[in-house]
Design a protein around this motif. Structure first.
Motif, PDB file in Angstrom:
ATOM      1  N   VAL A 148     -30.119  54.049 -39.231  1.00 19.60           N
ATOM      2  CA  VAL A 148     -29.571  52.800 -38.680  1.00 19.60           C
ATOM      3  C   VAL A 148     -28.084  52.702 -39.005  1.00 19.60           C
ATOM      4  CG1 VAL A 148     -29.738  50.290 -38.677  1.00 19.60           C
ATOM      5  CG2 VAL A 148     -31.811  51.663 -38.922  1.00 19.60           C
ATOM      6  N   ILE A 149     -27.704  53.062 -40.229  1.00 22.74           N
ATOM      7  CA  ILE A 149     -26.296  53.010 -40.631  1.00 22.74           C
ATOM      8  C   ILE A 149     -25.473  53.982 -39.778  1.00 22.74           C
ATOM      9  CG2 ILE A 149     -24.676  53.493 -42.511  1.00 22.74           C
ATOM     10  CD1 ILE A 149     -26.829  52.415 -44.442  1.00 22.74           C
ATOM     11  N   ASP A 150     -26.046  55.161 -39.487  1.00 20.82           N
ATOM     12  CA  ASP A 150     -25.349  56.125 -38.616  1.00 20.82           C
ATOM     13  C   ASP A 150     -25.062  55.512 -37.250  1.00 20.82           C
ATOM     14  OD1 ASP A 150     -25.344  58.046 -40.575  1.00 20.82           O
ATOM     15  OD2 ASP A 150     -27.153  59.069 -39.851  1.00 20.82           O
ATOM     16  N   LYS A 151     -26.040  54.773 -36.695  1.00 24.02           N
ATOM     17  CA  LYS A 151     -25.845  54.095 -35.408  1.00 24.02           C
ATOM     18  C   LYS A 151     -24.766  53.031 -35.513  1.00 24.02           C
ATOM     19  CE  LYS A 151     -30.401  54.431 -33.195  1.00 24.02           C
ATOM     20  NZ  LYS A 151     -31.550  53.621 -32.709  1.00 24.02           N
ATOM     21  N   LEU A 152     -24.813  52.252 -36.608  1.00 25.41           N
ATOM     22  CA  LEU A 152     -23.829  51.181 -36.794  1.00 25.41           C
ATOM     23  C   LEU A 152     -22.417  51.742 -36.882  1.00 25.41           C
ATOM     24  CD1 LEU A 152     -25.714  48.935 -39.398  1.00 25.41           C
ATOM     25  CD2 LEU A 152     -25.154  48.321 -37.042  1.00 25.41           C
ATOM     26  N   LEU A 153     -22.263  52.873 -37.561  1.00 25.56           N
ATOM     27  CA  LEU A 153     -20.929  53.468 -37.720  1.00 25.56           C
ATOM     28  C   LEU A 153     -20.334  53.871 -36.366  1.00 25.56           C
ATOM     29  CD1 LEU A 153     -21.468  55.670 -40.920  1.00 25.56           C
ATOM     30  CD2 LEU A 153     -20.147  53.559 -40.742  1.00 25.56           C
ATOM     31  N   PRO A 198     -29.153  46.090 -42.411  1.00 27.39           N
ATOM     32  CA  PRO A 198     -28.794  46.988 -41.307  1.00 27.39           C
ATOM     33  C   PRO A 198     -29.680  46.857 -40.072  1.00 27.39           C
ATOM     34  CG  PRO A 198     -28.717  48.159 -43.398  1.00 27.39           C
ATOM     35  CD  PRO A 198     -29.314  46.822 -43.689  1.00 27.39           C
ATOM     36  N   GLY A 199     -31.002  46.747 -40.275  1.00 28.27           N
ATOM     37  CA  GLY A 199     -31.910  46.719 -39.131  1.00 28.27           C
ATOM     38  C   GLY A 199     -31.663  45.543 -38.201  1.00 28.27           C
ATOM     39  N   LEU A 204     -22.916  45.132 -45.478  1.00 29.19           N
ATOM     40  CA  LEU A 204     -24.314  45.538 -45.357  1.00 29.19           C
ATOM     41  C   LEU A 204     -24.968  45.531 -46.732  1.00 29.19           C
ATOM     42  CD1 LEU A 204     -24.099  48.547 -42.858  1.00 29.19           C
ATOM     43  CD2 LEU A 204     -24.615  46.153 -42.358  1.00 29.19           C
ATOM     44  N   ALA A 205     -26.143  44.905 -46.827  1.00 32.72           N
ATOM     45  CA  ALA A 205     -26.875  44.795 -48.098  1.00 32.72           C
ATOM     46  C   ALA A 205     -28.306  45.277 -47.888  1.00 32.72           C
ATOM     47  CB  ALA A 205     -26.871  43.343 -48.580  1.00 32.72           C
ATOM     48  N   PRO A 206     -28.943  45.823 -48.936  1.00 23.71           N
ATOM     49  CA  PRO A 206     -30.301  46.369 -48.770  1.00 23.71           C
ATOM     50  C   PRO A 206     -31.396  45.313 -48.682  1.00 23.71           C
ATOM     51  CG  PRO A 206     -29.554  46.676 -51.034  1.00 23.71           C
ATOM     52  CD  PRO A 206     -28.390  46.134 -50.262  1.00 23.71           C
ATOM     53  N   THR A 207     -31.197  44.141 -49.283  1.00 22.10           N
ATOM     54  CA  THR A 207     -32.247  43.120 -49.273  1.00 22.10           C
ATOM     55  C   THR A 207     -31.711  41.795 -48.749  1.00 22.10           C
ATOM     56  OG1 THR A 207     -31.834  42.285 -51.523  1.00 22.10           O
ATOM     57  CG2 THR A 207     -33.310  44.180 -51.305  1.00 22.10           C
ATOM     58  N   ARG A 262     -15.527  31.275 -42.877  1.00 20.78           N
ATOM     59  CA  ARG A 262     -16.835  31.018 -42.267  1.00 20.78           C
ATOM     60  C   ARG A 262     -17.668  32.305 -42.307  1.00 20.78           C
ATOM     61  NH1 ARG A 262     -16.239  30.734 -37.263  1.00 20.78           N
ATOM     62  NH2 ARG A 262     -13.961  30.924 -37.079  1.00 20.78           N
ATOM     63  N   CYS A 263     -18.901  32.186 -42.825  1.00 17.77           N
ATOM     64  CA  CYS A 263     -19.783  33.349 -42.964  1.00 17.77           C
ATOM     65  C   CYS A 263     -21.062  33.153 -42.152  1.00 17.77           C
ATOM     66  CB  CYS A 263     -20.169  33.565 -44.430  1.00 17.77           C
ATOM     67  SG  CYS A 263     -18.777  33.848 -45.535  1.00 17.77           S
ATOM     68  N   ALA A 264     -21.675  34.266 -41.771  1.00 14.48           N
ATOM     69  CA  ALA A 264     -22.996  34.239 -41.130  1.00 14.48           C
ATOM     70  C   ALA A 264     -23.871  35.288 -41.803  1.00 14.48           C
ATOM     71  CB  ALA A 264     -22.884  34.529 -39.637  1.00 14.48           C
ATOM     72  N   VAL A 265     -25.096  34.906 -42.149  1.00 11.08           N
ATOM     73  CA  VAL A 265     -26.056  35.827 -42.755  1.00 11.08           C
ATOM     74  C   VAL A 265     -27.038  36.256 -41.666  1.00 11.08           C
ATOM     75  CG1 VAL A 265     -27.808  36.134 -44.531  1.00 11.08           C
ATOM     76  CG2 VAL A 265     -25.816  34.706 -44.995  1.00 11.08           C
ATOM     77  N   ILE A 266     -27.109  37.553 -41.417  1.00 10.78           N
ATOM     78  CA  ILE A 266     -27.938  38.106 -40.335  1.00 10.78           C
ATOM     79  C   ILE A 266     -28.981  39.027 -40.962  1.00 10.78           C
ATOM     80  CG2 ILE A 266     -27.901  39.404 -38.179  1.00 10.78           C
ATOM     81  CD1 ILE A 266     -26.360  36.731 -38.106  1.00 10.78           C
ATOM     82  N   ILE A 267     -30.192  38.517 -41.116  1.00  5.64           N
ATOM     83  CA  ILE A 267     -31.251  39.265 -41.792  1.00  5.64           C
ATOM     84  C   ILE A 267     -32.567  39.148 -41.034  1.00  5.64           C
ATOM     85  CG2 ILE A 267     -30.237  39.000 -44.096  1.00  5.64           C
ATOM     86  CD1 ILE A 267     -32.218  36.681 -44.528  1.00  5.64           C
ATOM     87  N   GLY A 268     -33.504  40.029 -41.342  1.00  2.00           N
ATOM     88  CA  GLY A 268     -34.838  39.946 -40.763  1.00  2.00           C
ATOM     89  C   GLY A 268     -35.596  38.753 -41.313  1.00  2.00           C
TER      90      GLY A 268
END
Length: 457
Positions: free
Chosen positions: A178-183, A141-142, A89-92, A113-119
């Protein structure tokens, strides 16, 4: 209770990635990306990580934190390959892409193999990427939570590793809920690495909630700038601020420079102003589309533009090689953000300089920064101040044009024309005040070095 950061192997041999326990194929990848020997945070963290311990890593910006968590994860993946093995998880968004590049390069020898999942990117194409079960997911996170709630068949119930990078920034940006939900969506039987520049009360709370018997590694107990950074300031009246910036861009002509501002509109205005005066400037801020943000970063990294005007979106974690100078056009409200900004230069042992512009309204903020870094900055060696003020007329005209152009962009956005995005600068600056066909080359009022002021004879 956290343990001390003594090396568990207690070896006195010269430290190398191999001596830390990294396998040969990953050592080979380190050589390919020119990682000659481990940094302090890597040397401290990797042995504990290979022993399977949770880690809290506190280190200043530019210390090599990414490889400190990427190498142990890749080594564990080599031993037990599976899809959706680790999540970072990264902030930006920009930092997420940079972490992905690090995993791709370090994992090139083992086929990661990587996947970047961002807004800001298409949800459907991201859902397809996740359905292919990449080994590593790097996400903000969002958007990750969006996929967990809405993408059919996607879950992280078999996740083995979770990394919270720049945790203090994650929590400052209100990602806490959001992090609390992810955990709650990932297994408790996992390894967790939490990396942060500072141990705030929010980070301490997150540590207690997400880590099990962690090892705390702190390689820089004092929040400070690196010794290879030369730090200067310039003091002047507010009304001459743009003039002094243009003067500095002249003086540092040919250097790679990041100019930090406080707001998106100011970032865009300065980019327009400098392009109107013949400087190859490009903006980077949160109101640009993701494709244009990445485009701006890539142009700057490749050297196609050597002036990047940015908000604090570019101050955290980004490793942009060979930045010669950082100019703080606006002083940050938070003194610690100053450390992150100037950390974009003087990286990996190289030298660099920072120049902070101080007006009569910034004195208190400036003095607070000097207290935090425990250092008195020197005044930037300036020639004749009259030479700066000689630029006033030309700068005033550039300001006028930049203001008009900025209003046009904002107007288009409000009317919903086009994509409603700020321009990235490739179709502005043509035949403006000084400049040639694209506003960058020598033209009337510009000497052969690209400096404005005296006309060529």
């Amino acid at each position: 209770m956290s343990e001390t950061n003594d090396d568990p192997d207690n070896t006195k041999e010269p430290v190398s990635f191999k001596s830390l326990g990294i396998i040969d194929s990953l050592c080979e990848a380190c050589e390919q990306v020119n990682y000659k020997q481990p940094t302090e945070i890597q040397a401290e963290a990797i042995p504990w990580a290979l022993q399977g311990r949770d880690i809290i890593g506190l280190a200043q910006t530019g210390s090599g934190k990414t490889a400190a968590f990427a190498l142990p994860i890749l080594q564990a993946l080599w031993g037990a390959p599976q899809g959706l093995f680790a999540c970072v998880l990264a902030p930006t968004r920009e930092l997420a892409f940079q972490i992905s590049e690090a995993f791709d390069s370090l994992g090139s020898t083992i086929g990661v193999r990587c996947a970047v999942i961002i807004g800001g990117m298409d949800m459907m194409s991201q859902a397809i990427a996740l359905s292919r079960k990449p080994h590593i997911v790097i996400a903000t996170p969002g958007r990750l939570q969006d996929h967990l709630e809405n993408t059919k068949g996607f879950s992280l119930r078999n996740l083995k590793y979770l990394v919270l990078d720049e945790a203090d920034k994650l929590l400052d940006m209100d990602f806490g809920p959001v992090i609390d939900k992810l955990l709650k969506s990932i297994p408790k039987e996992r390894k967790t690495y939490l990396f942060s520049a500072t141990m705030t009360t929010k980070v301490a709370k997150l540590q207690r909630a997400s880590l099990t018997n962690p090892v705390k590694i702190e390689v820089s107990s004092k929040y400070s700038t690196v010794s290879t950074l030369l730090q200067y300031y310039l003091f002047f009246p507010l009304k001459h601020k743009d003039c002094y910036l243009v003067y500095l861009c002249n003086e540092l002509s040919g250097n790679s420079i990041i100019i930090f501002t406080r707001t998106c509109s100011e970032t865009q205005r300065l980019a327009l102003l400098l392009r109107n005066l013949g400087f190859p400037a490009i903006p980077l801020h949160g109101q640009m589309s993701q494709s244009k943000r990445l485009g701006a970063l890539n142009k700057f990294k490749a050297g196609n533009r050597n002036l990047l005007i940015a908000t604090d979106i570019a101050s955290r974690g980004l490793d942009i090689p060979l930045v010669d100078a950082v100019i703080n056009f606006d002083i940050p409200q938070n003194s610690k953000d100053y450390i992150h900004r100037v950390g974009r230069t003087a990286r990996a042992g190289r030298s660099g300089k920072s120049i902070t512009l101080v007006t009569q309204y910034d004195v208190e903020l400036f003095q607070r920064i000097e207290q935090v870094i425990d250092k008195k900055m020197e005044q930037f060696p300036l020639g004749d101040k009259e030479e700066v003020l000689l630029l006033q007329e030309r700068v005033a005209e550039a300001q006028r044009i930049a203001t008009i152009e900025l209003k046009e962009y904002i107007g288009k956005k409000k009317r919903g024309r086009g994509e409603g995005d700020y321009n990235d600068g490739d179709d502005t600056g043509k035949d403006k005040l000084v400049g040639g066909s694209r506003g960058f080359g020598p033209g009337p009022g510009v000497n052969r070095k690209g400096r404005i002021g005296k006309k060529r004879k």
